[in-house]
Scaffold this motif. Structure first.
Motif, PDB file in Angstrom:
ATOM      1  N   SER A  99     -51.960  55.239 -15.448  1.00  0.00           N
ATOM      2  CA  SER A  99     -52.197  55.002 -16.426  1.00  0.00           C
ATOM      3  C   SER A  99     -51.557  55.708 -17.973  1.00  0.00           C
ATOM      4  N   PHE A 100     -50.631  56.635 -17.390  1.00  0.00           N
ATOM      5  CA  PHE A 100     -50.150  57.512 -18.496  1.00  0.00           C
ATOM      6  C   PHE A 100     -48.763  57.137 -19.104  1.00  0.00           C
ATOM      7  N   GLN A 101     -48.359  57.097 -19.854  1.00  0.00           N
ATOM      8  CA  GLN A 101     -47.212  56.954 -20.922  1.00  0.00           C
ATOM      9  C   GLN A 101     -46.557  58.304 -21.411  1.00  0.00           C
ATOM     10  N   PHE A 102     -45.481  58.445 -21.082  1.00  0.00           N
ATOM     11  CA  PHE A 102     -44.665  59.773 -21.446  1.00  0.00           C
ATOM     12  C   PHE A 102     -43.801  59.504 -22.619  1.00  0.00           C
ATOM     13  N   GLN A 103     -43.718  60.434 -23.825  1.00  0.00           N
ATOM     14  CA  GLN A 103     -42.963  60.357 -24.866  1.00  0.00           C
ATOM     15  C   GLN A 103     -42.250  61.662 -24.922  1.00  0.00           C
ATOM     16  N   GLN A 104     -40.923  61.972 -24.385  1.00  0.00           N
ATOM     17  CA  GLN A 104     -40.428  63.290 -24.450  1.00  0.00           C
ATOM     18  C   GLN A 104     -39.440  63.439 -25.633  1.00  0.00           C
ATOM     19  N   GLN A 105     -39.556  64.464 -26.376  1.00  0.00           N
ATOM     20  CA  GLN A 105     -38.654  64.959 -27.398  1.00  0.00           C
ATOM     21  C   GLN A 105     -38.418  66.331 -27.134  1.00  0.00           C
ATOM     22  N   ALA A 106     -37.242  66.642 -26.916  1.00  0.00           N
ATOM     23  CA  ALA A 106     -36.569  68.198 -26.817  1.00  0.00           C
ATOM     24  C   ALA A 106     -37.643  68.681 -25.891  1.00  0.00           C
ATOM     25  N   THR A 157     -54.049  55.180 -21.183  1.00  0.00           N
ATOM     26  CA  THR A 157     -54.662  53.688 -21.058  1.00  0.00           C
ATOM     27  C   THR A 157     -55.803  53.424 -20.163  1.00  0.00           C
ATOM     28  N   PHE A 158     -56.931  53.345 -20.768  1.00  0.00           N
ATOM     29  CA  PHE A 158     -58.339  52.752 -19.986  1.00  0.00           C
ATOM     30  C   PHE A 158     -58.117  51.534 -19.570  1.00  0.00           C
ATOM     31  N   SER A 159     -58.306  51.150 -18.221  1.00  0.00           N
ATOM     32  CA  SER A 159     -58.487  49.802 -17.463  1.00  0.00           C
ATOM     33  C   SER A 159     -59.551  49.796 -16.801  1.00  0.00           C
ATOM     34  N   TRP A 160     -60.567  48.550 -17.055  1.00  0.00           N
ATOM     35  CA  TRP A 160     -61.713  48.362 -16.118  1.00  0.00           C
ATOM     36  C   TRP A 160     -61.370  48.471 -14.592  1.00  0.00           C
ATOM     37  N   ASP A 164     -67.360  51.741 -19.430  1.00  0.00           N
ATOM     38  CA  ASP A 164     -66.133  51.660 -20.355  1.00  0.00           C
ATOM     39  C   ASP A 164     -65.974  53.023 -21.045  1.00  0.00           C
ATOM     40  N   ARG A 165     -64.588  53.420 -21.179  1.00  0.00           N
ATOM     41  CA  ARG A 165     -64.255  54.378 -21.752  1.00  0.00           C
ATOM     42  C   ARG A 165     -63.214  53.934 -22.947  1.00  0.00           C
ATOM     43  N   GLY A 166     -63.277  52.638 -23.273  1.00  0.00           N
ATOM     44  CA  GLY A 166     -62.459  52.175 -24.489  1.00  0.00           C
ATOM     45  C   GLY A 166     -61.019  51.992 -23.734  1.00  0.00           C
ATOM     46  N   SER A 167     -61.013  50.414 -23.896  1.00  0.00           N
ATOM     47  CA  SER A 167     -59.523  49.854 -23.451  1.00  0.00           C
ATOM     48  C   SER A 167     -58.717  50.000 -24.338  1.00  0.00           C
ATOM     49  N   TYR A 168     -58.185  51.023 -24.694  1.00  0.00           N
ATOM     50  CA  TYR A 168     -56.965  51.108 -25.522  1.00  0.00           C
ATOM     51  C   TYR A 168     -56.150  52.311 -25.313  1.00  0.00           C
TER      52      TYR A 168
END
Length: 165
Positions: free
Chosen positions: A73-80, A88-91, A98-102
């Motif tokens: 459920s993780f996204q990574f953005q690497q900069q230097a 991102t939460f998913s039921w 619910d912890r907020g689906s965003y």
């Protein structure tokens, strides 16, 4: 290099009370990593599961995700020398409540820093309720250390655990 240690505990109502809850609660949140992968990948994942049906014995595997931009459920953005970690939460993946689906930013890791993330959830099906708890340790490092998550407290920590009644 991104190193991830994902520890998942799974149980049913049978393990909510004592003495089974003591075994469930004894599942560690940080462990020694397995042997260093060769060649070193961009992302290395150490998956650990402890399930009620196996008396919470640790089952360990490793994997190298095909994407350098996401895991679970993780996204990574690497900069230097910095890594942005998003969640991102998913039921269906994390359960109730619910912890907020965003998608939200969790934290930024500088080179050789670690972060910790935890979430738990309740699931319902025709077979009854079951529960899951996830402890995820993330490291953004220049080289592999098998004791990465044991030698220092994480620089960042996010806890989305809820009371599961």
């Amino acid at each position: 290099m991104i190193i991830i240690q994902h520890i998942t505990t799974l149980w049913t109502k049978k393990s909510r009370g004592m003495p089974a809850a003591a075994k469930r609660n004894a599942v560690p949140h940080r462990l020694l990593l397995p042997a260093e992968p060769r060649p070193q990948p961009s992302i290395f994942v150490h998956q650990v599961s402890a399930e009620e049906q196996t008396d919470f014995q640790l089952q360990q595997t490793t994997l190298i995700p095909t994407s350098e931009a996401q895991y679970w459920s993780f996204q990574f953005q690497q900069q230097a020398d910095q890594l942005e970690v998003w969640f991102t939460f998913s039921w269906t993946e994390h359960g109730a409540p619910d912890r907020g689906s965003y998608t939200r930013p969790l934290f930024n890791l500088k080179q050789n820093q670690t972060g910790a993330f935890s979430i738990n959830g309740r699931f319902s099906s025709d077979q009854g309720q079951h529960y899951a708890s996830h402890s995820v340790n993330l490291g953004f490092v220049d080289r592999f250390h098998d004791n990465l998550f044991l030698t220092q407290a994480p620089e960042h920590s996010v806890n989305l655990r809820a009371h599961l009644f």
